[in-house]
Design an enzyme around this catalytic site. Structure first.
Site, mmCIF file in Angstrom:
data_model
loop_
_atom_site.group_PDB
_atom_site.id
_atom_site.type_symbol
_atom_site.label_atom_id
_atom_site.label_comp_id
_atom_site.label_asym_id
_atom_site.label_seq_id
_atom_site.Cartn_x
_atom_site.Cartn_y
_atom_site.Cartn_z
ATOM 1 N N HIS A 46 0.837 -1.195 0.000
ATOM 2 C CA HIS A 46 0.000 0.000 0.000
ATOM 3 C C HIS A 46 0.874 1.248 0.000
ATOM 4 O O HIS A 46 2.022 1.230 0.460
ATOM 5 C CB HIS A 46 -0.897 0.021 1.239
ATOM 6 N N GLU A 48 0.794 3.879 1.843
ATOM 7 C CA GLU A 48 1.231 4.306 3.165
ATOM 8 C C GLU A 48 2.456 3.528 3.630
ATOM 9 O O GLU A 48 3.385 4.102 4.198
ATOM 10 C CB GLU A 48 0.097 4.125 4.200
#
Length: 142
Positions: A46, A48
């Site tokens: 992801h 993040e």
């Protein structure tokens, strides 16, 4: 958040779900990332986590005290948990994620009093642009 959206657009151009994230300390971006799940065939790739990994390298340590994590989409449980483990001081996201969001939609993990680290969450910065980018991406795929 502008940088997050640019990273999200780059992800979309590569066939990834358009999400971008940056980690900022003292006004300086120290980590950034976009979704790479399809490219790496890794469900944990992801935006993040990519941004946090980059920030760890720049910071030279495994804790990111005094940083803010900016995301074009509300972090999921995995990403919110990673931010808390990293001791991120604040999370800011654009659009909510009603299916996986752990920073207000399904739960408010960063404020859970059972955890030893908590942080404030702000939402809505450029939310319309982020949401439209996501809608357009999924409209193309259908």
């Amino acid at each position: 958040m502008e940088r997050c959206l640019a990273l999200a657009e780059r992800a979309a151009a590569c066939g990834e779900v358009p999400v971008g994230a940056v980690v900022v300390r003292d006004g300086v971006v120290i980590g950034e990332g976009s979704n790479r799940c399809e490219e790496l065939r890794d469900a944990t790739a992801h935006a993040e986590l990519e941004a946090l990994r980059g920030a760890f390298v720049v910071a030279g340590e495994g804790r990111l005290n005094g940083t803010t994590l900016y995301c074009s989409l509300e972090p999921c449980f995995m990403c919110a948990g990673a931010a808390l483990h990293a001791r991120v001081a604040r999370i800011v996201f654009a659009a909510r994620d009603p299916k996986f969001g752990a920073c207000g939609s399904l739960a408010m993990l960063p404020a859970d009093p059972r955890l030893n680290h908590r942080c404030p969450v702000d939402e809505g910065l450029l939310a319309d642009r982020s949401a439209e980018l996501l809608r357009a991406f999924f409209r193309e795929r259908r």
